[in-house]
Design a protein around this motif. Structure first.
Motif, PDB file in Angstrom:
ATOM      1  N   THR A 111       0.821  -1.202   0.000  1.00 18.78           N
ATOM      2  CA  THR A 111       0.000   0.000   0.000  1.00 18.78           C
ATOM      3  C   THR A 111       0.857   1.255   0.000  1.00 18.78           C
ATOM      4  OG1 THR A 111      -1.663  -1.203   1.252  1.00 18.78           O
ATOM      5  CG2 THR A 111      -1.865   1.183   1.207  1.00 18.78           C
ATOM      6  N   LYS A 112       1.944   1.233   0.752  1.00 17.41           N
ATOM      7  CA  LYS A 112       2.833   2.402   0.846  1.00 17.41           C
ATOM      8  C   LYS A 112       3.379   2.776  -0.533  1.00 17.41           C
ATOM      9  CE  LYS A 112       4.615   4.847   4.256  1.00 17.41           C
ATOM     10  NZ  LYS A 112       3.783   5.762   4.975  1.00 17.41           N
ATOM     11  N   ALA A 113       3.660   1.793  -1.368  1.00 18.51           N
ATOM     12  CA  ALA A 113       4.195   2.054  -2.704  1.00 18.51           C
ATOM     13  C   ALA A 113       3.165   2.714  -3.612  1.00 18.51           C
ATOM     14  CB  ALA A 113       4.684   0.756  -3.336  1.00 18.51           C
ATOM     15  N   LEU A 114       1.887   2.506  -3.331  1.00 14.02           N
ATOM     16  CA  LEU A 114       0.824   3.075  -4.157  1.00 14.02           C
ATOM     17  C   LEU A 114       0.433   4.497  -3.754  1.00 14.02           C
ATOM     18  CD1 LEU A 114      -1.537  -0.009  -4.474  1.00 14.02           C
ATOM     19  CD2 LEU A 114       0.004   0.910  -6.204  1.00 14.02           C
ATOM     20  N   GLU A 115       0.860   4.949  -2.579  1.00 13.82           N
ATOM     21  CA  GLU A 115       0.442   6.257  -2.082  1.00 13.82           C
ATOM     22  C   GLU A 115       0.710   7.407  -3.042  1.00 13.82           C
ATOM     23  OE1 GLU A 115       1.736   7.035   1.892  1.00 13.82           O
ATOM     24  OE2 GLU A 115       0.603   5.356   2.704  1.00 13.82           O
ATOM     25  N   PRO A 116       1.894   7.504  -3.680  1.00 15.65           N
ATOM     26  CA  PRO A 116       2.104   8.627  -4.613  1.00 15.65           C
ATOM     27  C   PRO A 116       1.117   8.618  -5.784  1.00 15.65           C
ATOM     28  CG  PRO A 116       4.194   7.590  -4.076  1.00 15.65           C
ATOM     29  CD  PRO A 116       3.115   6.727  -3.503  1.00 15.65           C
ATOM     30  N   PHE A 117       0.781   7.448  -6.269  1.00 11.35           N
ATOM     31  CA  PHE A 117      -0.168   7.353  -7.381  1.00 11.35           C
ATOM     32  C   PHE A 117      -1.575   7.720  -6.938  1.00 11.35           C
ATOM     33  CE2 PHE A 117       3.237   4.288  -8.270  1.00 11.35           C
ATOM     34  CZ  PHE A 117       3.730   4.850  -9.442  1.00 11.35           C
ATOM     35  N   ILE A 118      -1.950   7.253  -5.753  1.00 12.98           N
ATOM     36  CA  ILE A 118      -3.267   7.567  -5.206  1.00 12.98           C
ATOM     37  C   ILE A 118      -3.376   9.070  -4.954  1.00 12.98           C
ATOM     38  CG2 ILE A 118      -4.789   7.245  -3.213  1.00 12.98           C
ATOM     39  CD1 ILE A 118      -3.637   4.343  -3.079  1.00 12.98           C
ATOM     40  N   ASP A 119      -2.317   9.669  -4.395  1.00 11.51           N
ATOM     41  CA  ASP A 119      -2.309  11.109  -4.143  1.00 11.51           C
ATOM     42  C   ASP A 119      -2.438  11.897  -5.440  1.00 11.51           C
ATOM     43  OD1 ASP A 119      -2.089  10.710  -1.435  1.00 11.51           O
ATOM     44  OD2 ASP A 119       0.070  11.109  -1.354  1.00 11.51           O
ATOM     45  N   ALA A 120      -1.743  11.462  -6.479  1.00  9.92           N
ATOM     46  CA  ALA A 120      -1.800  12.153  -7.777  1.00  9.92           C
ATOM     47  C   ALA A 120      -3.209  12.098  -8.360  1.00  9.92           C
ATOM     48  CB  ALA A 120      -0.792  11.554  -8.746  1.00  9.92           C
ATOM     49  N   ILE A 121      -3.834  10.947  -8.270  1.00 12.07           N
ATOM     50  CA  ILE A 121      -5.203  10.796  -8.780  1.00 12.07           C
ATOM     51  C   ILE A 121      -6.163  11.656  -7.955  1.00 12.07           C
ATOM     52  CG2 ILE A 121      -7.127   9.180  -9.027  1.00 12.07           C
ATOM     53  CD1 ILE A 121      -4.950   7.039  -9.696  1.00 12.07           C
ATOM     54  N   ALA A 122      -6.000  11.628  -6.641  1.00 11.67           N
ATOM     55  CA  ALA A 122      -6.860  12.432  -5.768  1.00 11.67           C
ATOM     56  C   ALA A 122      -6.704  13.919  -6.077  1.00 11.67           C
ATOM     57  CB  ALA A 122      -6.536  12.148  -4.307  1.00 11.67           C
ATOM     58  N   ASP A 123      -5.465  14.365  -6.312  1.00 11.18           N
ATOM     59  CA  ASP A 123      -5.230  15.766  -6.657  1.00 11.18           C
ATOM     60  C   ASP A 123      -5.955  16.148  -7.942  1.00 11.18           C
ATOM     61  OD1 ASP A 123      -3.686  16.273  -4.452  1.00 11.18           O
ATOM     62  OD2 ASP A 123      -1.771  16.073  -5.505  1.00 11.18           O
ATOM     63  N   ARG A 124      -5.902  15.282  -8.938  1.00 12.36           N
ATOM     64  CA  ARG A 124      -6.581  15.570 -10.208  1.00 12.36           C
ATOM     65  C   ARG A 124      -8.092  15.655 -10.025  1.00 12.36           C
ATOM     66  NH1 ARG A 124      -3.506  12.086 -14.893  1.00 12.36           N
ATOM     67  NH2 ARG A 124      -1.551  13.242 -14.786  1.00 12.36           N
ATOM     68  N   VAL A 125      -8.637  14.726  -9.264  1.00 10.99           N
ATOM     69  CA  VAL A 125     -10.084  14.733  -9.030  1.00 10.99           C
ATOM     70  C   VAL A 125     -10.485  15.992  -8.273  1.00 10.99           C
ATOM     71  CG1 VAL A 125     -11.964  13.587  -7.775  1.00 10.99           C
ATOM     72  CG2 VAL A 125     -10.352  12.233  -9.128  1.00 10.99           C
ATOM     73  N   LEU A 126      -9.754  16.324  -7.224  1.00  8.64           N
ATOM     74  CA  LEU A 126     -10.086  17.493  -6.419  1.00  8.64           C
ATOM     75  C   LEU A 126      -9.906  18.794  -7.208  1.00  8.64           C
ATOM     76  CD1 LEU A 126      -8.593  16.397  -3.005  1.00  8.64           C
ATOM     77  CD2 LEU A 126     -11.005  16.671  -3.568  1.00  8.64           C
ATOM     78  N   ASP A 127      -8.908  18.845  -8.084  1.00 10.27           N
ATOM     79  CA  ASP A 127      -8.707  20.035  -8.902  1.00 10.27           C
ATOM     80  C   ASP A 127      -9.876  20.276  -9.839  1.00 10.27           C
ATOM     81  OD1 ASP A 127      -6.343  20.778  -7.749  1.00 10.27           O
ATOM     82  OD2 ASP A 127      -5.070  19.900  -9.302  1.00 10.27           O
ATOM     83  N   ARG A 128     -10.567  19.224 -10.230  1.00  7.22           N
ATOM     84  CA  ARG A 128     -11.695  19.351 -11.146  1.00  7.22           C
ATOM     85  C   ARG A 128     -13.006  19.663 -10.441  1.00  7.22           C
ATOM     86  NH1 ARG A 128     -10.547  15.052 -15.971  1.00  7.22           N
ATOM     87  NH2 ARG A 128      -8.378  15.621 -16.211  1.00  7.22           N
ATOM     88  N   MET A 129     -13.016  19.515  -9.133  1.00  5.13           N
ATOM     89  CA  MET A 129     -14.226  19.802  -8.365  1.00  5.13           C
ATOM     90  C   MET A 129     -14.414  21.320  -8.279  1.00  5.13           C
ATOM     91  SD  MET A 129     -13.852  17.015  -5.308  1.00  5.13           S
ATOM     92  CE  MET A 129     -15.320  17.534  -4.459  1.00  5.13           C
ATOM     93  N   ALA A 130     -15.664  21.735  -8.117  1.00  5.56           N
ATOM     94  CA  ALA A 130     -15.966  23.162  -8.021  1.00  5.56           C
ATOM     95  C   ALA A 130     -15.368  23.752  -6.753  1.00  5.56           C
ATOM     96  CB  ALA A 130     -17.468  23.366  -8.037  1.00  5.56           C
ATOM     97  N   GLY A 131     -14.936  24.987  -6.850  1.00  6.61           N
ATOM     98  CA  GLY A 131     -14.430  25.702  -5.694  1.00  6.61           C
ATOM     99  C   GLY A 131     -12.947  25.474  -5.475  1.00  6.61           C
TER     100      GLY A 131
END
Length: 86
Positions: free
Chosen positions: A5-25
């Motif tokens: 799981t620790k190895a996947l954290e950077p990828f998960i964070d990158a995906i989360a950042d993209r999703v959150l950047d597309r959200m309103a506000g």
């Protein structure tokens, strides 16, 4: 074969950042998150704020507590400004 799981954290964070950047506000980042994105120290981020190059948002609780954050829009503005100056 499972991936740690620790190895996947950077990828998960990158995906989360993209999703959150597309959200309103605007989204706000801690100074630590800003320093990680800029690949510098938190002290340098505080210097940028003091120098007026980054505008923080104070989300402090009460009159004496300051808790600073920087919006993703503000960070993007700073990076675009630096990109033009370079």
């Amino acid at each position: 074969m499972s991936v740690p799981t620790k190895a996947l954290e950077p990828f998960i964070d990158a995906i989360a950042d993209r999703v959150l950047d597309r959200m309103a506000g605007p989204r706000v980042l801690s100074l630590r998150n800003v320093s990680e994105r800029l690949e510098c120290t938190e002290k340098h981020v505080r210097h940028l704020i003091t120098a007026g190059q980054l505008k923080p948002v104070d989300i402090g609780l009460g009159e004496t507590t300051r808790t600073l954050r920087v919006s993703t829009d503000e960070l993007r503005r700073y990076l675009e400004l630096k990109g033009r100056a370079a």
